[in-house]
Design an enzyme around this catalytic site. Structure first.
Site, PDB file in Angstrom:
ATOM      1  N   SER A 132      -2.568  19.229  -1.725  1.00 55.65           N
ATOM      2  CA  SER A 132      -2.808  19.382  -0.289  1.00 55.65           C
ATOM      3  C   SER A 132      -2.594  20.829   0.116  1.00 55.65           C
ATOM      4  CB  SER A 132      -1.820  18.480   0.453  1.00 55.65           C
ATOM      5  OG  SER A 132      -1.756  18.837   1.804  1.00 55.65           O
ATOM      6  N   TYR A 175       7.400  14.892   2.131  1.00 53.34           N
ATOM      7  CA  TYR A 175       6.052  14.653   1.598  1.00 53.34           C
ATOM      8  C   TYR A 175       5.465  15.953   1.039  1.00 53.34           C
ATOM      9  CZ  TYR A 175       0.988  14.337   1.509  1.00 53.34           C
ATOM     10  OH  TYR A 175      -0.328  14.429   1.108  1.00 53.34           O
ATOM     11  N   LYS A 199       4.393  17.360  -3.000  1.00 50.80           N
ATOM     12  CA  LYS A 199       3.149  17.966  -3.504  1.00 50.80           C
ATOM     13  C   LYS A 199       3.477  19.261  -4.263  1.00 50.80           C
ATOM     14  CE  LYS A 199       0.259  14.861  -2.140  1.00 50.80           C
ATOM     15  NZ  LYS A 199      -0.221  13.916  -3.145  1.00 50.80           N
TER      16      LYS A 199
HETATM   17  N1  LIG Z   1      -5.520  11.783   3.774  1.00 52.25           N
HETATM   18  C1  LIG Z   1      -5.076  13.017   3.880  1.00 52.25           C
HETATM   19  O1  LIG Z   1      -5.053  13.596   4.968  1.00 52.25           O
HETATM   20  C2  LIG Z   1      -4.598  13.755   2.648  1.00 52.25           C
HETATM   21  C3  LIG Z   1      -4.488  15.166   2.685  1.00 52.25           C
HETATM   22  C4  LIG Z   1      -4.048  15.846   1.543  1.00 52.25           C
HETATM   23  C5  LIG Z   1      -3.705  15.137   0.392  1.00 52.25           C
HETATM   24  N2  LIG Z   1      -3.814  13.764   0.403  1.00 52.25           N
HETATM   25  C6  LIG Z   1      -3.428  13.038  -0.812  1.00 52.25           C
HETATM   26  O2  LIG Z   1      -4.552  12.321  -1.290  1.00 52.25           O
HETATM   27  C7  LIG Z   1      -4.126  11.124  -1.918  1.00 52.25           C
HETATM   28  C8  LIG Z   1      -4.894   9.937  -1.331  1.00 52.25           C
HETATM   29  O3  LIG Z   1      -4.686   9.924   0.076  1.00 52.25           O
HETATM   30  P1  LIG Z   1      -5.356   8.818   0.997  1.00 52.25           P
HETATM   31  O4  LIG Z   1      -5.508   9.421   2.347  1.00 52.25           O
HETATM   32  O5  LIG Z   1      -6.522   8.233   0.326  1.00 52.25           O
HETATM   33  O6  LIG Z   1      -4.166   7.767   1.058  1.00 52.25           O
HETATM   34  P2  LIG Z   1      -4.223   6.170   1.117  1.00 52.25           P
HETATM   35  O7  LIG Z   1      -2.847   5.717   1.481  1.00 52.25           O
HETATM   36  O8  LIG Z   1      -5.364   5.705   1.924  1.00 52.25           O
HETATM   37  O9  LIG Z   1      -4.523   5.805  -0.413  1.00 52.25           O
HETATM   38  C9  LIG Z   1      -3.500   5.777  -1.392  1.00 52.25           C
HETATM   39  C10 LIG Z   1      -3.693   4.512  -2.186  1.00 52.25           C
HETATM   40  O10 LIG Z   1      -2.718   4.484  -3.242  1.00 52.25           O
HETATM   41  C11 LIG Z   1      -2.113   3.207  -3.282  1.00 52.25           C
HETATM   42  N3  LIG Z   1      -0.784   3.427  -3.870  1.00 52.25           N
HETATM   43  C12 LIG Z   1       0.230   4.204  -3.391  1.00 52.25           C
HETATM   44  N4  LIG Z   1       1.244   4.215  -4.262  1.00 52.25           N
HETATM   45  C13 LIG Z   1       0.874   3.442  -5.320  1.00 52.25           C
HETATM   46  C14 LIG Z   1       1.485   3.104  -6.548  1.00 52.25           C
HETATM   47  N5  LIG Z   1       2.707   3.538  -6.904  1.00 52.25           N
HETATM   48  N6  LIG Z   1       0.811   2.297  -7.415  1.00 52.25           N
HETATM   49  C15 LIG Z   1      -0.428   1.838  -7.105  1.00 52.25           C
HETATM   50  N7  LIG Z   1      -1.070   2.130  -5.951  1.00 52.25           N
HETATM   51  C16 LIG Z   1      -0.413   2.941  -5.067  1.00 52.25           C
HETATM   52  C17 LIG Z   1      -2.130   2.693  -1.861  1.00 52.25           C
HETATM   53  O11 LIG Z   1      -2.093   1.291  -1.799  1.00 52.25           O
HETATM   54  C18 LIG Z   1      -3.475   3.253  -1.370  1.00 52.25           C
HETATM   55  O12 LIG Z   1      -4.532   2.346  -1.643  1.00 52.25           O
HETATM   56  C19 LIG Z   1      -2.610  11.048  -1.734  1.00 52.25           C
HETATM   57  O13 LIG Z   1      -2.022  11.565  -2.900  1.00 52.25           O
HETATM   58  C20 LIG Z   1      -2.373  11.969  -0.558  1.00 52.25           C
HETATM   59  O14 LIG Z   1      -1.082  12.537  -0.578  1.00 52.25           O
HETATM   60  C21 LIG Z   1      -4.261  13.077   1.488  1.00 52.25           C
END
Ligand SMILES: NC(=O)c1ccc[n+]([C@@H]2O[C@H](COP(=O)([O-])OP(=O)(O)OC[C@H]3O[C@@H](n4cnc5c(N)ncnc54)[C@H](O)[C@@H]3O)[C@@H](O)[C@H]2O)c1
Length: 349
Positions: A138, A163, A167
């Protein structure tokens, strides 16, 4: 061009890519992109922050029901079973907890899930000689950057939330692992602000409780689920005084993961790429664009600044564009129209 597409799809055919968190917001769109590029995604998700109906929706979009396993991806024994059953050619690791505010209240939940799951997956990747690993990082790792647009050489900054710190720690774990195990190529994708939804409106962001991010708050306010949107501060040194961010359509972000896998270039090492549009948009620009493109109004007010918000953060995306040939295809208006299409069908559900 047609030849290239057929060639790439043939090359990818049967290349199985493990997608942790593949039912989530970014993961589900990436699963669609992988299928459309000829890969075979294998999902692991325990649905702690997603819904199973998303798998049916992926099927509706792609005419393919992805293989999915339901378990915590920190579980190395269960991972081993999946890797024994399938020859996995790459891993995209999305699974993590992501709510900045919650991480301040529940730091150990974040340290446990985000760090343990990465360590487990890297160990399995090495054990099964997987060549490619893509990690969801991120722009939060930059903290408050000294200059914008921010490029990949900018120093790692101070990040106030647990959080954000996960990262930074996870990036360090990836670097050390790539250094020690030269057969494993690790790509860190530093996302800016993912928004929007698939143009079909069949998959999108599913925030649990009060959304942390601007666009779901805007769509929920427009839908009458929230009374009012508060814009945090209008006295920043920006075009209209509100904070500026780089909003990237989730389908473009999904395609960046495919670009990071394909072709699998040099062996070993860590590659870092910003994934953003390179354009900054202020909060009020987002609200006004949303109103215009969807022909409705969003009840909003100006509130106090929120602690820890940088005035402007947007990406220099020249590295990913020159090295991986990736460029965003969608505009802010597209993303906000698609986000509203998704919100409307959620209301009908
Ligand atoms: N959405 C944002 O704004 C954003 C920005 C920067 C980085 N990210 C990173 O991108 C990644 C995906 O984000 P997102 O927005 O799709 O989140 P999200 O919560 O929609 O998706 C994450 C998925 O992972 C699953 N999950 C979490 N922990 C788990 C585990 N231990 N075992 C199995 N499944 C698990 C959840 O059920 C979910 O389906 C994350 O690592 C997040 O930190 C997101």
């Amino acid at each position: 061009m047609l030849f290239l597409t057929i060639f790439t799809e043939t090359m990818n055919k049967d290349r199985k890519i493990l997608v942790t968190g593949g039912a989530g917001f970014i993961g589900s769109h990436t699963v669609v992109s992988l299928i459309e590029s000829g890969f075979t995604p294998i999902i692991i998700d325990d649905f702690r922050n997603s819904e199973k109906f998303i798998l049916d929706r992926i099927n509706q979009i792609t005419a393919l029901h992805p293989i999915a396993y339901e378990f915590d991806c920190a579980d190395q024994n269960k991972l081993r079973e999946v890797f024994t059953e399938h020859e996995i050619g790459g891993i995209i690791h999305f699974a993590a907890d992501k709510a900045v505010g919650e991480s301040v209240k529940l730091p150990l939940k974040y340290y446990e899930n985000n760090i343990q799951s990465l360590v487990s997956l890297l160990k399995i990747a090495i054990e099964f000689k997987v060549p490619d690993f893509v990690f969801s990082s991120s722009c939060t790792v930059y903290g408050e950057p000294d200059k914008v647009p921010v490029d990949e050489n900018a120093p790692i900054g101070f990040t106030a939330s647990p959080y954000g710190y996960t990262k930074q720690v996870c990036e360090r774990i990836c670097r050390d692992t790539a250094y020690a195990y030269s057969n494993l190529k690790i790509t860190l994708l530093r996302y800016f602000n993912p928004i929007g939804a698939h143009p079909s409106g069949l998959i999108g962001e599913l925030p649990l409780g009060v959304p942390n991010n601007l666009v779901p708050f805007v769509t929920q306010t427009a839908a009458g689920i929230r009374d009012q949107l508060t814009v945090f501060g209008n006295d920043y040194p920006t075009v209209d005084g509100t904070c500026v961010r780089d909003y990237i359509h989730v389908c473009d972000l999904a395609d960046a993961h495919v670009a990071a896998l394909n072709p699998s270039k040099e062996e070993g090492g860590v590659n870092i790429f910003n994934v953003g549009t390179g354009l900054g948009s202020s909060v009020l620009e987002v609200v006004r664009t949303f109103e215009k493109v969807n022909n409705l109004s969003v009840n909003h007010k100006i509130g106090e600044r929120r602690e820890g918000d940088a005035a402007a953060v947007f990406a220099d995306n020249s590295k990913i564009s020159s090295e991986l040939g990736w460029k965003p295809k969608y505009t802010l208006s597209d993303a906000l129209a698609h986000a509203w299409t998704w919100q409307k069908q959620l209301n009908e559900k």
